[in-house]
Design an enzyme around this catalytic site. Structure first.
Site, PDB file in Angstrom:
ATOM      1  N   ASN A  11      89.063  56.931  44.249  1.00 57.61           N
ATOM      2  CA  ASN A  11      89.047  58.322  44.691  1.00 57.61           C
ATOM      3  C   ASN A  11      87.657  58.872  44.414  1.00 57.61           C
ATOM      4  O   ASN A  11      87.311  59.112  43.268  1.00 57.61           O
ATOM      5  CB  ASN A  11      90.127  59.116  43.936  1.00 57.61           C
ATOM      6  CG  ASN A  11      90.038  60.608  44.222  1.00 57.61           C
ATOM      7  OD1 ASN A  11      89.346  61.040  45.148  1.00 57.61           O
ATOM      8  ND2 ASN A  11      90.742  61.394  43.422  1.00 57.61           N
ATOM      9  N   LYS A  13      86.428  61.729  45.209  1.00 63.97           N
ATOM     10  CA  LYS A  13      86.368  63.189  45.011  1.00 63.97           C
ATOM     11  C   LYS A  13      85.213  63.763  45.844  1.00 63.97           C
ATOM     12  O   LYS A  13      84.962  63.281  46.941  1.00 63.97           O
ATOM     13  CB  LYS A  13      86.271  63.502  43.518  1.00 63.97           C
ATOM     14  CG  LYS A  13      87.372  62.766  42.738  1.00 63.97           C
ATOM     15  CD  LYS A  13      87.497  63.160  41.301  1.00 63.97           C
ATOM     16  CE  LYS A  13      88.638  62.349  40.670  1.00 63.97           C
ATOM     17  NZ  LYS A  13      88.922  62.740  39.287  1.00 63.97           N
ATOM     18  N   HIS A  98      97.076  65.355  44.169  1.00 65.36           N
ATOM     19  CA  HIS A  98      96.172  65.007  43.072  1.00 65.36           C
ATOM     20  C   HIS A  98      96.094  66.198  42.119  1.00 65.36           C
ATOM     21  O   HIS A  98      96.124  67.349  42.551  1.00 65.36           O
ATOM     22  CB  HIS A  98      94.781  64.659  43.620  1.00 65.36           C
ATOM     23  CG  HIS A  98      93.886  64.118  42.557  1.00 65.36           C
ATOM     24  ND1 HIS A  98      93.200  64.937  41.686  1.00 65.36           N
ATOM     25  CD2 HIS A  98      93.613  62.845  42.185  1.00 65.36           C
ATOM     26  CE1 HIS A  98      92.532  64.187  40.832  1.00 65.36           C
ATOM     27  NE2 HIS A  98      92.758  62.916  41.112  1.00 65.36           N
ATOM     28  N   GLU A 100      93.749  67.617  40.680  1.00 71.44           N
ATOM     29  CA  GLU A 100      92.710  68.618  40.983  1.00 71.44           C
ATOM     30  C   GLU A 100      93.174  69.534  42.108  1.00 71.44           C
ATOM     31  O   GLU A 100      92.811  70.708  42.150  1.00 71.44           O
ATOM     32  CB  GLU A 100      91.384  67.919  41.300  1.00 71.44           C
ATOM     33  CG  GLU A 100      90.736  67.419  40.017  1.00 71.44           C
ATOM     34  CD  GLU A 100      89.928  66.148  40.138  1.00 71.44           C
ATOM     35  OE1 GLU A 100      89.515  65.785  41.257  1.00 71.44           O
ATOM     36  OE2 GLU A 100      89.715  65.489  39.095  1.00 71.44           O
ATOM     37  N   GLU A 170      98.851  60.033  36.869  1.00 74.17           N
ATOM     38  CA  GLU A 170      97.524  60.394  36.369  1.00 74.17           C
ATOM     39  C   GLU A 170      97.664  61.542  35.378  1.00 74.17           C
ATOM     40  O   GLU A 170      97.738  62.707  35.782  1.00 74.17           O
ATOM     41  CB  GLU A 170      96.623  60.840  37.524  1.00 74.17           C
ATOM     42  CG  GLU A 170      96.313  59.736  38.504  1.00 74.17           C
ATOM     43  CD  GLU A 170      95.000  60.007  39.227  1.00 74.17           C
ATOM     44  OE1 GLU A 170      94.125  59.127  39.155  1.00 74.17           O
ATOM     45  OE2 GLU A 170      94.825  61.077  39.823  1.00 74.17           O
ATOM     46  N   GLY A 176      88.676  62.113  34.009  1.00 74.91           N
ATOM     47  CA  GLY A 176      87.281  62.510  33.860  1.00 74.91           C
ATOM     48  C   GLY A 176      86.906  62.881  32.434  1.00 74.91           C
ATOM     49  O   GLY A 176      85.838  63.437  32.190  1.00 74.91           O
ATOM     50  N   SER A 213      90.365  57.957  33.689  1.00 75.06           N
ATOM     51  CA  SER A 213      89.319  57.299  32.890  1.00 75.06           C
ATOM     52  C   SER A 213      89.463  55.779  32.832  1.00 75.06           C
ATOM     53  O   SER A 213      89.151  55.162  31.812  1.00 75.06           O
ATOM     54  CB  SER A 213      89.253  57.894  31.476  1.00 75.06           C
ATOM     55  OG  SER A 213      88.841  59.246  31.541  1.00 75.06           O
TER      56      SER A 213
END
Ligand code: 13P
Length: 266
Positions: A11, A13, A98, A100, A170, A176, A213
């Site tokens: 991904n 992003k 996702h 985010e 996730e 991150g 991560s």
């Protein structure tokens, strides 16, 4: 009974425009070769889906997806991108929900369910993401949050549609941050999701990927867990060398002595 495939999903992003994408692809093609039972997925920025699909068309083991789509095929949704638009430029997959999108853009369980349904109706594979925040984990609410997020998709789809769905766990606190879930943490939540699916009569063939991560150092220990069918990776997928290394080390961790990948059969 078919064996689930081992999946490495990148991904990107909001990174890599078309020129960087083409340069990545050229190098990546030189670094990797197709392996049976393993698939490589890329989720580039919307403007780079076309260039990536074009660059990867010689590779049957590679598929390209969108990071986000609207559930409507067209209309007055400024800034939106529809499924017919991304499929026209080569996408065969889409991320849905996702973290985010959920936490930075306020995407709800209901919208996640609508997008998942729309992807399936249009014939592309939704990779639906679920995961708890740090506050939810610290408050002992991992289980209800995961069950609520998974349940919203379960309620929206007939059991027969699930052979075309892929899930990703996730944990938001691991994305991150450099803090990845331990293999035990990940396996435990994967099992919880698998139980929720099986209680609803969904086949054990639905792949569940882990993300948060993941990097060349930890991918092998995560993938030795049979509950994990692959990984969904952000930062460590951004360079061709780094991503090829994650794929290589992860693949070796999953190979069983008799050949092929050591995944639970469903
Ligand atoms: P990182 O691998 O950068 O933690 O991102 C994970 C992720 O969000 C993949 O979708």
């Amino acid at each position: 009974m078919t064996q689930r495939q081992l999946t490495f999903a990148a991904n990107w992003k909001m990174n890599h425009g078309p020129a960087e994408t083409r340069a990545f692809a050229e190098r990546f093609l030189a670094l990797t070769t197709p392996v049976e039972g393993r698939r490589l997925w890329f989720f580039p920025a919307a403007v780079s889906i076309g260039p990536m699909s074009e660059a990867m068309k010689s590779r049957a083991d590679v598929e390209i997806g969108a990071q986000n789509v609207h559930w409507e095929p067209k209309g007055a949704y400024t800034g939106g991108i529809s499924i017919p638009m991304v499929t026209e430029v080569g996408a065969r997959l889409t991320l849905v929900g996702h973290s985010e999108r959920r936490h930075l853009f306020g995407e709800t369980d209901e919208q996640v369910a609508r997008k998942t349904r729309a992807a399936l109706a249009a014939g592309i594979t939704p990779l639906v993401c679920v995961g708890e925040t740090l506050a939810e984990r610290d408050g002992g609410r991992t289980e209800p949050v995961i069950l609520r997020q998974t349940g919203a998709v379960l309620a929206a789809l007939p059991a027969t549609d699930w052979d075309r769905v892929v899930l990703a766990y996730e944990p938001v606190w691991a994305i991150g941050t450099g803090k990845n879930a331990t293999p035990d943490d990940a396996a435990q939540v994967h099992e919880l999701i698998r139980m929720a699916l099986s209680r609803n009569g969904i086949s054990a063939r639905v792949p569940i990927l882990y993300g948060g991560s993941v990097n060349p150092e930890n991918v092998a220990s995560l993938l030795t867990r049979p509950q994990l069918d692959g990984v969904l990776v952000g930062g460590a997928s951004l360079t061709p060398e780094g991503w090829a290394e994650v794929i290589d080390r992860g693949s070796k961790a999953k190979v069983c002595p008799s050949g092929g990948y050591d995944l639970i059969e469903g």
